[in-house]
Design a protein around this motif. Structure first.
Motif, PDB file in Angstrom:
ATOM      1  N   TRP A 136      12.280 -36.398  -5.308  1.00  0.00           N
ATOM      2  CA  TRP A 136      11.103 -36.006  -5.828  1.00  0.00           C
ATOM      3  C   TRP A 136      10.343 -35.157  -4.812  1.00  0.00           C
ATOM      4  O   TRP A 136      10.589 -35.490  -3.626  1.00  0.00           O
ATOM      5  N   HIS A 138       6.493 -35.227  -3.131  1.00  0.00           N
ATOM      6  CA  HIS A 138       4.929 -35.783  -3.429  1.00  0.00           C
ATOM      7  C   HIS A 138       4.195 -34.827  -2.627  1.00  0.00           C
ATOM      8  O   HIS A 138       4.073 -34.619  -1.608  1.00  0.00           O
ATOM      9  N   GLY A 141      -0.924 -36.543  -4.028  1.00  0.00           N
ATOM     10  CA  GLY A 141      -0.841 -38.097  -4.826  1.00  0.00           C
ATOM     11  C   GLY A 141      -0.121 -38.025  -6.034  1.00  0.00           C
ATOM     12  O   GLY A 141       0.313 -39.388  -6.566  1.00  0.00           O
ATOM     13  N   GLU A 142       0.574 -37.013  -6.326  1.00  0.00           N
ATOM     14  CA  GLU A 142       1.754 -37.097  -7.353  1.00  0.00           C
ATOM     15  C   GLU A 142       2.999 -36.891  -7.122  1.00  0.00           C
ATOM     16  O   GLU A 142       3.391 -36.250  -5.986  1.00  0.00           O
ATOM     17  N   ASP A 143       4.185 -37.303  -7.925  1.00  0.00           N
ATOM     18  CA  ASP A 143       5.434 -37.085  -7.423  1.00  0.00           C
ATOM     19  C   ASP A 143       6.120 -36.006  -8.587  1.00  0.00           C
ATOM     20  O   ASP A 143       5.938 -36.649  -9.712  1.00  0.00           O
ATOM     21  N   GLU A 144       6.781 -35.051  -7.996  1.00  0.00           N
ATOM     22  CA  GLU A 144       7.411 -34.247  -9.194  1.00  0.00           C
ATOM     23  C   GLU A 144       8.945 -34.112  -8.798  1.00  0.00           C
ATOM     24  O   GLU A 144       9.317 -34.039  -7.919  1.00  0.00           O
TER      25      GLU A 144
END
Length: 268
Positions: A136, A138, A141-144
């Protein structure tokens, strides 16, 4: 994803890389002492301070693990099953001349495999990370999930010595090959941040010579590429990390095969 003290190894790698990246970012642009190493290589106070920050995080959470740091060397049992590989500032020369192309690499090797890794970009704030099974990025604050893509045809080639496979392989000759120029577009970032970009779909491939076994520079990027589904081998198609035969990490099998053919052309 092994969990100890409430945090998985993969999340710990991410946290440690972020700690190092914060130091690198905070010290950017300041006057930094240089410490000569060998063959024109050097470290700055940012390298040392970032490594200290990373090791503080790792040792607090995993006090029994062994560590190899680029600047501080090896600690813990020589044959430890679990060993963290730490490169606190990959791209020191870039950083020292105020070029924002640098990465912070943290990887955990368990036995022969990297089971957790992270590469942080101190300036974008992104951290590319893996638990050894998926990968992923990061940010915010989000993980893709990372998705490799070869469509750019951009290939990073490491031109830094040493070149243990010369004269059979020289990176500069690869760039001059008409077959390379006809299909790909070269880039030279001089930081293993570019290996993470292959996993993220920002580069079609990355090629380097060298012995990468237990490399603090390359362990994280190789783990990211593998987990993202890239095709990863040594220069001649052998298993990566099996000897002093470098790395070809490609977004897909077709790109990988084309680069292997170009590399093999140099051997005649």
């Amino acid at each position: 994803m092994p969990i100890s003290n409430g945090e998985s190894d993969a999340r710990l790698a991410l946290t440690a890389a972020q700690a190092g990246a914060a130091v690198v970012r905070d010290l950017y642009g300041s006057r930094l002492a240089r410490y000569d190493k060998s063959a024109g290589d050097f470290a700055t106070e940012a390298d040392l301070a970032a490594e200290r920050a990373i090791l503080d995080v790792l040792r607090a959470a995993r006090p029994g693990d062994a560590v190899t740091g680029e600047e501080s060397g090896r600690s813990g049992a020589a044959g430890a099953h679990r060993r963290w590989l730490v490169d606190p500032l990959c791209g020191t020369l870039n950083y020292a001349v105020r070029t924002v192309l640098a990465g912070v690499n943290v990887a955990l090797r368990e036995g022969a495999e990297a089971t957790a890794a992270a590469t942080a970009d101190p300036f974008s704030g992104e951290v590319f990370w893996t638990d050894g099974e998926a990968a992923w990025v990061h940010r915010g604050g989000e993980d893709e999930p990372l998705t490799p893509w070869a469509g750019s045809a951009l290939v990073d080639v490491n031109l830094d010595p040493p070149f243990p496979n010369a004269p059979g392989f020289r990176a500069v000759h690869l760039l001059a090959d008409p077959g390379f120029a006809g299909r790909f577009r070269p880039r030279v970032v001089s930081s293993t941040l570019a290996v993470a970009w292959v996993a993220a779909g920002r580069r079609a491939a990355y090629v380097t010579d060298g012995d990468l076994r237990d490399s603090v520079h390359f362990a994280a990027g190789i783990a990211l590429c593998r987990a993202a589904g890239c095709t990863v081998t040594g220069l001649y198609g052998e298993p990566v990390l099996s000897g002093a035969h470098g790395l070809v990490a490609a977004a897909d099998a077709e790109t990988h095969a084309a680069l292997l053919d170009l590399v093999k052309n140099q051997r005649g």
